[in-house]
Design a protein around this motif. Structure first.
Motif, mmCIF file in Angstrom:
data_model
loop_
_atom_site.group_PDB
_atom_site.id
_atom_site.type_symbol
_atom_site.label_atom_id
_atom_site.label_comp_id
_atom_site.label_asym_id
_atom_site.label_seq_id
_atom_site.Cartn_x
_atom_site.Cartn_y
_atom_site.Cartn_z
ATOM 1 N N ALA A 1 -2.434 -33.596 2.162
ATOM 2 C CA ALA A 1 -3.293 -32.741 2.989
ATOM 3 C C ALA A 1 -2.368 -31.737 3.645
ATOM 4 C CB ALA A 1 -4.044 -33.558 4.031
ATOM 5 N N THR A 2 -2.563 -30.470 3.320
ATOM 6 C CA THR A 2 -1.623 -29.423 3.727
ATOM 7 C C THR A 2 -2.373 -28.322 4.451
ATOM 8 O OG1 THR A 2 -0.398 -29.913 1.686
ATOM 9 C CG2 THR A 2 0.223 -27.923 2.896
ATOM 10 N N ALA A 3 -1.814 -27.869 5.555
ATOM 11 C CA ALA A 3 -2.474 -26.825 6.340
ATOM 12 C C ALA A 3 -1.494 -25.730 6.717
ATOM 13 C CB ALA A 3 -3.104 -27.412 7.606
ATOM 14 N N TRP A 4 -2.020 -24.511 6.713
ATOM 15 C CA TRP A 4 -1.299 -23.349 7.226
ATOM 16 C C TRP A 4 -1.944 -23.012 8.566
ATOM 17 C CZ3 TRP A 4 2.922 -20.688 5.485
ATOM 18 C CH2 TRP A 4 3.183 -19.451 6.072
ATOM 19 N N VAL A 5 -1.176 -23.112 9.640
ATOM 20 C CA VAL A 5 -1.711 -22.967 10.994
ATOM 21 C C VAL A 5 -1.195 -21.670 11.602
ATOM 22 C CG1 VAL A 5 -1.928 -24.032 13.267
ATOM 23 C CG2 VAL A 5 -1.664 -25.474 11.222
ATOM 24 N N LYS A 6 -2.120 -20.804 12.021
ATOM 25 C CA LYS A 6 -1.750 -19.583 12.741
ATOM 26 C C LYS A 6 -1.604 -19.936 14.218
ATOM 27 C CE LYS A 6 -4.053 -16.345 9.599
ATOM 28 N NZ LYS A 6 -5.016 -15.213 9.497
ATOM 29 N N LEU A 7 -0.399 -19.796 14.729
ATOM 30 C CA LEU A 7 -0.091 -20.258 16.076
ATOM 31 C C LEU A 7 -0.444 -19.239 17.141
ATOM 32 C CD1 LEU A 7 3.401 -21.839 15.374
ATOM 33 C CD2 LEU A 7 1.293 -23.078 15.896
ATOM 34 N N ALA A 8 -0.871 -19.744 18.289
ATOM 35 C CA ALA A 8 -1.037 -18.900 19.463
ATOM 36 C C ALA A 8 0.337 -18.560 20.026
ATOM 37 C CB ALA A 8 -1.882 -19.624 20.504
ATOM 38 N N ALA B 1 5.795 -9.496 -0.247
ATOM 39 C CA ALA B 1 4.460 -9.510 -0.846
ATOM 40 C C ALA B 1 3.593 -8.480 -0.112
ATOM 41 C CB ALA B 1 3.832 -10.891 -0.731
ATOM 42 N N SER B 2 2.786 -7.762 -0.832
ATOM 43 C CA SER B 2 1.964 -6.722 -0.225
ATOM 44 C C SER B 2 0.546 -6.748 -0.792
ATOM 45 C CB SER B 2 2.595 -5.347 -0.456
ATOM 46 O OG SER B 2 1.846 -4.350 0.180
ATOM 47 N N PRO B 3 -0.473 -7.085 0.037
ATOM 48 C CA PRO B 3 -0.309 -7.568 1.408
ATOM 49 C C PRO B 3 0.146 -9.032 1.404
ATOM 50 C CG PRO B 3 -2.614 -7.661 0.796
ATOM 51 C CD PRO B 3 -1.896 -7.033 -0.370
ATOM 52 N N PRO B 4 0.656 -9.547 2.532
ATOM 53 C CA PRO B 4 1.058 -10.947 2.570
ATOM 54 C C PRO B 4 -0.110 -11.875 2.247
ATOM 55 C CG PRO B 4 1.873 -9.759 4.490
ATOM 56 C CD PRO B 4 0.910 -8.852 3.796
ATOM 57 N N VAL B 5 0.148 -12.874 1.460
ATOM 58 C CA VAL B 5 -0.910 -13.807 1.079
ATOM 59 C C VAL B 5 -1.310 -14.673 2.265
ATOM 60 C CG1 VAL B 5 -1.511 -15.704 -0.461
ATOM 61 C CG2 VAL B 5 -0.096 -13.817 -1.306
ATOM 62 N N LEU B 6 -0.330 -15.080 3.059
ATOM 63 C CA LEU B 6 -0.585 -15.930 4.210
ATOM 64 C C LEU B 6 0.077 -15.294 5.423
ATOM 65 C CD1 LEU B 6 0.196 -19.319 2.494
ATOM 66 C CD2 LEU B 6 -2.042 -18.669 3.373
ATOM 67 N N GLU B 7 -0.681 -15.094 6.469
ATOM 68 C CA GLU B 7 -0.158 -14.471 7.667
ATOM 69 C C GLU B 7 -0.116 -15.480 8.809
ATOM 70 O OE1 GLU B 7 -2.951 -11.246 8.034
ATOM 71 O OE2 GLU B 7 -1.549 -9.846 7.083
ATOM 72 N N GLY B 8 0.629 -15.142 9.845
ATOM 73 C CA GLY B 8 0.710 -15.998 11.011
ATOM 74 C C GLY B 8 -0.098 -15.448 12.164
ATOM 75 N N GLY B 9 -0.146 -16.213 13.243
ATOM 76 C CA GLY B 9 -0.782 -15.750 14.465
ATOM 77 C C GLY B 9 0.241 -15.072 15.354
ATOM 78 N N SER B 10 -0.105 -14.849 16.608
ATOM 79 C CA SER B 10 0.803 -14.166 17.523
ATOM 80 C C SER B 10 2.065 -14.981 17.783
ATOM 81 C CB SER B 10 0.092 -13.880 18.844
ATOM 82 O OG SER B 10 -0.438 -15.074 19.409
#
Length: 469
Positions: free
Chosen positions: A223-230, A266-275
């Motif tokens: 179980a894998t997650a990409w988390v955009k962080l505050a 990569a353009s655009p990035p496939v996976l982005e982050g949060g602030s």
């Protein structure tokens, strides 16, 4: 010393392909992985067996020629690079690639030291087993080098460092004798655990030629997650919560800062982050009876409730999971493509990780507000790669020297103030030898020197690495 007599003797003892003296062929063995140092070897020797390594060591000792053990030549610290004197021979284990045995009942594998980490994963995977050491360079790095540097990687949180995965070792010592402890025992209290001396010794005490490794059930459920962080996420609290809420089924907990993510070509990035950047979180199990997706969903809900995350994506298949890991594993290449970085392989206790990063970032800003940082790493085990990006147009070598002389000491001091280390998983090699002299506990350094002179009084093995003569 007689280099000529040594090479003549080696040609008699080994087959033709085992002895390389052509300068055009020596080049790839003489330069470190980051191209920060190029030495000169009198020869590159490529033995096929432990007996041939013994022959090399005996001839080297007789003729006063130093030896530099080399696996996949992926060291970040110049630990497998010869000096500039042309009086050292590189001993490459690249032809020692046999799997000596695989025990499905005992969960162990016995291998030659030249087997690549990827080959070990392939061999045990076909038997429904797994080896806990995983690195971005596993297609080229070898298990002998991994053990000699006590390599870490992306799954230390679950399985530990290389040291935790070694049950037995075979080592050719500087006098040409063989230390043979190739036993697959998990309990063996029969005096000093001598094999531990060679794990992390960076080839300075002998040449590792074989190993017995600990295996685990294959974690084929993920179980894998990409988390955009505050902004300003409390990473230490997050990993502590993740371990509790998942019953310690966390295998990886990787942090990627906003600037690190922006390096992607990569353009655009496939996976982005949060602030606050991003986390790559992975839970694994060898059984489908545990509902990992539900456990991970519950963990993410806690992150949202506490205001630590802005968004998250749980991988719904192998392709998404692969893309998430690819985003993480390409970071070193992204840095290189952007002009390179000055790497700081720092570790701190988890409870101090957030304070260290805040204080270290402040130290960089005070030094030069224009400098940019790429911060990422195995935050689950306290290992933060605190890298200063080379400014556009700057000479990488000159910039690296300046940062290491003027800024790096302050970063290391901050790490030590928080109970950390200046070398988490890269080792010492040639490049960090002065740091060991400066920051190591005096008694520890004395013991290291005593061990070196007791086992290798002639400084035959990897002279100039770890310790000065």
């Amino acid at each position: 010393m007689s280099v000529e007599r040594f090479i003549a003797g080696i040609r008699e003892a080994l087959d033709g392909p085992a002895v390389v003296t052509d300068p055009s062929l020596l080049a790839k063995y003489e330069t470190d992985q980051r191209a920060l140092m190029t030495g000169r070897a009198c020869a590159v020797l490529r033995p096929r067996s432990t007996a041939e390594v013994v022959a090399i060591v005996l001839l080297a000792r007789e003729n006063g020629v130093g030896l530099v053990p080399q696996g996949g030549n992926t060291s970040y610290c110049g630990g497998a690079t010869p000096d500039s004197t042309a009086t050292q021979a590189v001993v490459s284990l690249e032809r020692m690639t046999s799997v000596r045995g695989l025990d499905r009942i005992g969960f162990t594998i016995s291998v030659d030291a030249g087997v690549t980490l990827q080959a070990i994963h392939d061999a045990v995977g076909s038997a429904g087993l797994a080896f806990g050491l995983s690195l971005g360079s596993q297609g080229s790095c070898t298990i002998g080098g991994n053990i000699a540097t006590n390599a870490g990687g992306i799954a230390v949180l679950r399985y530990g460092m290389a040291r935790d995965l070694v049950l037995g070792l075979e080592v050719v010592l500087p006098d040409g004798s063989i230390f043979d402890d190739m036993r697959a025992l998990r309990k063996n209290n029969s005096g000093y655990d001598v094999k531990q001396l060679f794990i992390g010794s960076e080839g300075s005490l002998g040449i590792i030629t074989g190993a017995v490794l600990k295996l685990h059930p294959i974690p084929d459920t993920h179980a894998t997650a990409w988390v955009k962080l505050a902004e300003n996420p409390p990473l230490g609290e997050m990993i502590a919560l993740a371990r509790r809420e998942s019953a310690d089924l966390i295998t990886s907990f990787e942090f990627l800062s906003p600037r690190s993510l922006a390096l992607s070509h990569a353009s655009p990035p496939v996976l982005e982050g949060g602030s606050g950047g991003a986390l790559l979180v992975e839970l694994t199990s060898s059984t489908a009876r545990i509902p990992l997706d539900e456990v991970l969903t519950g963990l993410l809900e806690e992150f949202f409730t506490r205001g630590w995350a802005e968004d998250a994506l749980i991988a719904t298949g192998g392709r998404q999971r692969t893309e998430m890991w690819r985003r993480r594993e390409l970071l070193p290449e992204d840095e290189k493509a952007a002009g390179g970085s000055v790497k700081h392989d720092i570790s701190t206790p988890l409870s101090s990780a957030d304070r260290f990063m805040r204080e270290a970032v402040d130290a960089v800003r005070s030094f030069d507000p224009a400098l940019e940082l790429s911060l990422y790493g195995h935050v689950g085990d306290g290992n933060i790669h605190f890298n200063v990006l080379v400014p556009p147009g700057a000479d990488r070598i000159a910039f690296t020297a300046m940062i290491e002389a003027e800024l790096s000491p302050r970063l290391y001091e901050i790490a030590l103030e928080h109970g950390g280390s200046f070398s988490a998983e890269y080792g010492i090699g040639r490049f960090k030898r002065g740091l060991l002299d400066t920051y190591a506990d005096g008694r520890k350094l004395g013991l290291i020197k005593s061990l070196k002179t007791a086992i290798d009084p002639g400084f035959l093995m990897n002279r100039g690495v770890l310790l000065s003569e």
